[in-house]
Design a protein around this motif. Sequence first.
Motif, PDB file in Angstrom:
ATOM      1  N   ASN A  45       0.810  -1.215   0.000  1.00 60.41           N
ATOM      2  CA  ASN A  45       0.000   0.000   0.000  1.00 60.41           C
ATOM      3  C   ASN A  45       0.847   1.270   0.000  1.00 60.41           C
ATOM      4  OD1 ASN A  45      -2.478  -1.307  -0.023  1.00 60.41           O
ATOM      5  ND2 ASN A  45      -2.596  -1.410   2.206  1.00 60.41           N
ATOM      6  N   VAL A  46       2.142   1.111  -0.264  1.00 58.26           N
ATOM      7  CA  VAL A  46       3.064   2.249  -0.276  1.00 58.26           C
ATOM      8  C   VAL A  46       3.893   2.182  -1.562  1.00 58.26           C
ATOM      9  CG1 VAL A  46       4.898   3.471   0.965  1.00 58.26           C
ATOM     10  CG2 VAL A  46       3.189   2.172   2.253  1.00 58.26           C
ATOM     11  N   LEU A  47       4.127   3.340  -2.171  1.00 66.22           N
ATOM     12  CA  LEU A  47       4.980   3.427  -3.355  1.00 66.22           C
ATOM     13  C   LEU A  47       6.055   4.484  -3.149  1.00 66.22           C
ATOM     14  CD1 LEU A  47       2.414   3.351  -6.339  1.00 66.22           C
ATOM     15  CD2 LEU A  47       3.877   1.480  -5.548  1.00 66.22           C
ATOM     16  N   VAL A  48       7.170   4.303  -3.843  1.00 68.00           N
ATOM     17  CA  VAL A  48       8.200   5.341  -3.917  1.00 68.00           C
ATOM     18  C   VAL A  48       8.074   5.988  -5.286  1.00 68.00           C
ATOM     19  CG1 VAL A  48      10.650   5.881  -3.778  1.00 68.00           C
ATOM     20  CG2 VAL A  48       9.707   4.007  -2.399  1.00 68.00           C
ATOM     21  N   THR A  49       7.758   7.271  -5.321  1.00 67.53           N
ATOM     22  CA  THR A  49       7.532   7.972  -6.577  1.00 67.53           C
ATOM     23  C   THR A  49       8.858   8.230  -7.290  1.00 67.53           C
ATOM     24  OG1 THR A  49       7.704  10.193  -5.643  1.00 67.53           O
ATOM     25  CG2 THR A  49       5.548   9.097  -5.501  1.00 67.53           C
ATOM     26  N   PRO A  50       8.820   8.553  -8.591  1.00 71.01           N
ATOM     27  CA  PRO A  50      10.052   8.886  -9.306  1.00 71.01           C
ATOM     28  C   PRO A  50      10.805  10.062  -8.689  1.00 71.01           C
ATOM     29  CG  PRO A  50       8.272   8.462 -10.858  1.00 71.01           C
ATOM     30  CD  PRO A  50       7.654   8.482  -9.497  1.00 71.01           C
ATOM     31  N   GLU A  51      10.074  10.913  -7.944  1.00 69.34           N
ATOM     32  CA  GLU A  51      10.722  12.071  -7.281  1.00 69.34           C
ATOM     33  C   GLU A  51      11.347  11.691  -5.946  1.00 69.34           C
ATOM     34  OE1 GLU A  51       7.851  13.016 -10.182  1.00 69.34           O
ATOM     35  OE2 GLU A  51       7.458  12.054  -8.234  1.00 69.34           O
ATOM     36  N   GLY A  52      11.252  10.404  -5.562  1.00 66.55           N
ATOM     37  CA  GLY A  52      11.858   9.961  -4.307  1.00 66.55           C
ATOM     38  C   GLY A  52      10.999  10.221  -3.085  1.00 66.55           C
ATOM     39  N   LYS A  53       9.682  10.349  -3.257  1.00 66.18           N
ATOM     40  CA  LYS A  53       8.766  10.553  -2.140  1.00 66.18           C
ATOM     41  C   LYS A  53       7.982   9.273  -1.873  1.00 66.18           C
ATOM     42  CE  LYS A  53       7.250  14.260  -0.797  1.00 66.18           C
ATOM     43  NZ  LYS A  53       7.385  15.002   0.485  1.00 66.18           N
ATOM     44  N   LEU A  54       7.532   9.100  -0.649  1.00 68.26           N
ATOM     45  CA  LEU A  54       6.685   7.969  -0.291  1.00 68.26           C
ATOM     46  C   LEU A  54       5.220   8.340  -0.536  1.00 68.26           C
ATOM     47  CD1 LEU A  54       8.369   6.907   3.070  1.00 68.26           C
ATOM     48  CD2 LEU A  54       8.285   5.523   0.991  1.00 68.26           C
ATOM     49  N   ALA A  55       4.480   7.436  -1.163  1.00 69.31           N
ATOM     50  CA  ALA A  55       3.065   7.655  -1.438  1.00 69.31           C
ATOM     51  C   ALA A  55       2.251   6.568  -0.750  1.00 69.31           C
ATOM     52  CB  ALA A  55       2.800   7.636  -2.942  1.00 69.31           C
ATOM     53  N   LEU A  56       1.107   6.959  -0.178  1.00 66.83           N
ATOM     54  CA  LEU A  56       0.189   6.016   0.472  1.00 66.83           C
ATOM     55  C   LEU A  56      -1.000   5.741  -0.437  1.00 66.83           C
ATOM     56  CD1 LEU A  56       0.059   7.407   4.138  1.00 66.83           C
ATOM     57  CD2 LEU A  56       1.246   5.358   3.344  1.00 66.83           C
ATOM     58  N   LEU A  57      -1.406   4.462  -0.500  1.00 63.09           N
ATOM     59  CA  LEU A  57      -2.540   4.054  -1.330  1.00 63.09           C
ATOM     60  C   LEU A  57      -3.537   3.266  -0.489  1.00 63.09           C
ATOM     61  CD1 LEU A  57      -0.492   2.624  -4.361  1.00 63.09           C
ATOM     62  CD2 LEU A  57      -1.282   4.979  -4.054  1.00 63.09           C
ATOM     63  N   ASP A  58      -4.763   3.136  -0.992  1.00 59.36           N
ATOM     64  CA  ASP A  58      -5.800   2.272  -0.423  1.00 59.36           C
ATOM     65  C   ASP A  58      -6.169   2.678   1.007  1.00 59.36           C
ATOM     66  OD1 ASP A  58      -7.624   0.369   0.182  1.00 59.36           O
ATOM     67  OD2 ASP A  58      -6.374  -1.354  -0.276  1.00 59.36           O
ATOM     68  N   PHE A  59      -7.193   3.504   1.131  1.00 58.20           N
ATOM     69  CA  PHE A  59      -7.604   4.038   2.430  1.00 58.20           C
ATOM     70  C   PHE A  59      -8.910   3.405   2.907  1.00 58.20           C
ATOM     71  CE2 PHE A  59      -4.591   6.944   0.712  1.00 58.20           C
ATOM     72  CZ  PHE A  59      -3.894   7.436   1.803  1.00 58.20           C
ATOM     73  N   GLY A  60      -9.112   2.134   2.555  1.00 62.74           N
ATOM     74  CA  GLY A  60     -10.284   1.433   3.043  1.00 62.74           C
ATOM     75  C   GLY A  60     -10.234   1.204   4.541  1.00 62.74           C
ATOM     76  N   SER A  61      -9.040   1.110   5.104  1.00 59.38           N
ATOM     77  CA  SER A  61      -8.871   0.910   6.542  1.00 59.38           C
ATOM     78  C   SER A  61      -8.068   2.070   7.120  1.00 59.38           C
ATOM     79  CB  SER A  61      -8.161  -0.418   6.821  1.00 59.38           C
ATOM     80  OG  SER A  61      -8.004  -0.632   8.207  1.00 59.38           O
ATOM     81  N   VAL A  62      -8.757   2.961   7.806  1.00 58.21           N
ATOM     82  CA  VAL A  62      -8.130   4.139   8.412  1.00 58.21           C
ATOM     83  C   VAL A  62      -8.554   4.202   9.871  1.00 58.21           C
ATOM     84  CG1 VAL A  62      -8.165   6.678   8.475  1.00 58.21           C
ATOM     85  CG2 VAL A  62      -7.864   5.486   6.308  1.00 58.21           C
ATOM     86  N   GLY A  63      -7.590   4.441  10.758  1.00 61.00           N
ATOM     87  CA  GLY A  63      -7.882   4.534  12.181  1.00 61.00           C
ATOM     88  C   GLY A  63      -7.990   5.970  12.645  1.00 61.00           C
ATOM     89  N   ARG A  64      -8.776   6.175  13.691  1.00 59.46           N
ATOM     90  CA  ARG A  64      -8.937   7.501  14.294  1.00 59.46           C
ATOM     91  C   ARG A  64      -8.880   7.353  15.809  1.00 59.46           C
ATOM     92  NH1 ARG A  64     -10.707  11.251  10.555  1.00 59.46           N
ATOM     93  NH2 ARG A  64     -11.406  10.327   8.579  1.00 59.46           N
ATOM     94  N   LEU A  65      -8.255   8.332  16.454  1.00 61.07           N
ATOM     95  CA  LEU A  65      -8.156   8.338  17.913  1.00 61.07           C
ATOM     96  C   LEU A  65      -8.949   9.507  18.476  1.00 61.07           C
ATOM     97  CD1 LEU A  65      -4.377   7.595  18.669  1.00 61.07           C
ATOM     98  CD2 LEU A  65      -6.289   6.005  18.708  1.00 61.07           C
TER      99      LEU A  65
END
Length: 537
Positions: free
Chosen positions: A282-302
């Motif tokens: 669920n994580v990618l490294v973009t060509p610019e060298g940044k981390l990207a998050l994918l798939d937000f079906g499961s998100v936690g909240r406090l």
Amino acid sequence: MMAGRLSTADYRRLATVLRVLGEAGLKPTLARFGLFRTRHVQSFDDAEAEALVRALERLGPTFVKLGQIMATRADLLPPELTERLSRLHDAVAPVPFEEVRSQLVVDLGADPSEVFAEFSTTPIAAASIGQVYEARLHTGESVVVKVRRPGIEEVMRADLRLLTAAARVIERRAPGLRRHQPVRVVGQLAQALLEEIDFRIEARNQEDVRCRTSVFVVPRVHPEFSTSRTLVSDRIVGRSPNQAFRHSEPALARALAPEAAQGLLALMLQESVFHADPHPGNVLVTPEGKLALLDFGSVGRLSAKRREQVLIVLGSLVDADVGAVTEILMDWARRSGPPPPGLEPAVDQFFSRYGAQSGRDIRLAEAINDFISIARENELALPPDLLLLMRALGISEGLARTLDPDLDVVEAITPVMLKVFAQRFSLKALAARGFRAFKELDQFANIAPEALRRVAARLKREGLAVQVSVANLNELSDALRRAGNTLANAVVSAALMLSGALFSLSSGGDPTRSVISLVALGLGVIIWLLFVLRRRS
């Protein structure tokens, strides 16, 4: 909660479920949960755990998702089962596009070939709940179109009715499991599953996280094309941060490892919203060298209260406050009365292994597993949002160590921890806590007179008969005096901190008012610290 009577179709589905479980040799499992009567119940073993995983995969998406969620319940289930459940996969053959097209026409208002400048009818990913297609908007942006499988909601709701009925049977027939409130647990699982198939919730989660992080790239949602069954968002191109990436880009991987750990923890403890499943898929490294998050079906909240409790537990790793952590564990489990006999010794041992003075190279996943084991061994069920947080912390550590196996994750996240603890003593935070304290006192003041009036009326009608047996009666007055001092110190210090904070916020730059506010705030903090030190001594 899925309520209502079972239909004829539900009973046919129940027969199928029982047949699959029976063929897998899982009658001991059914007997253990009170769903199958037998005189002899075998102990749980590895073969049974493996058979259960295979049976859940055969039973389809509801049971696969159920198993994945139950994999987070290490407070209830044995480790050998949760470890295998965590390996459940929901990769399935895609639904033919012609079955999806009519649903897309309804959701988009026209055929996909008209709505998009380009649309590929071959899915690039398929899972039990949805499948994903590539497309391009008429404005030129490259997007992905996530489509819910046709009919999946009806299938899930039918299966959840069966699970609710099974939970009721378990509460009646399995006294050892009744304390874990199976019906409530299934209700929580049902809510999580139904939220996951509603893509409007996923879209809100995705946009919420995107607005709260500067560390990660989060794809933008296109709401004009998104519904409960269809989600359109920007396509992110990149590489998975796995071992192959680490070997091919070692310098970049080492640089990204602490960023991943710090960024995910900041979302959890500073923003109180976080990606609950940040594994390399669920994580990618973009060509610019940044981390990207994918798939937000499961998100936690406090919630504010839960976040404060988590910070108290983390802070106790420094001062080993066994009493505070014991009280929080009891609160999380909704247990009243004295704690189980083994709870405080287990917490004390936990601090000796993972506290600041232990001198050990601490692994977050190991510490989290041990902490959850304390709850399980003392029969304390933990709340789902907290378990989601703990699971996400463990996965975050795994992601960071995949990028850099030599990374000291605890050292990497220390700056975030220090910042979060510093924020607890900001004027805004102190004012908020002071306001909550006064609100509770105000509620007590409103309720107390009526409660006392009712007690007095009952005493007048029925009289009072009391039998007292106190081993150390001479200690009673001291206990009452200490309780009074505790309340008085709390009220005075809270009043000073609140008034100081509010006076500062309304000072408008006036140096005299600012000095007064700082004096009031300082006195409140000093009184509270003196009280805490006296209590501990």
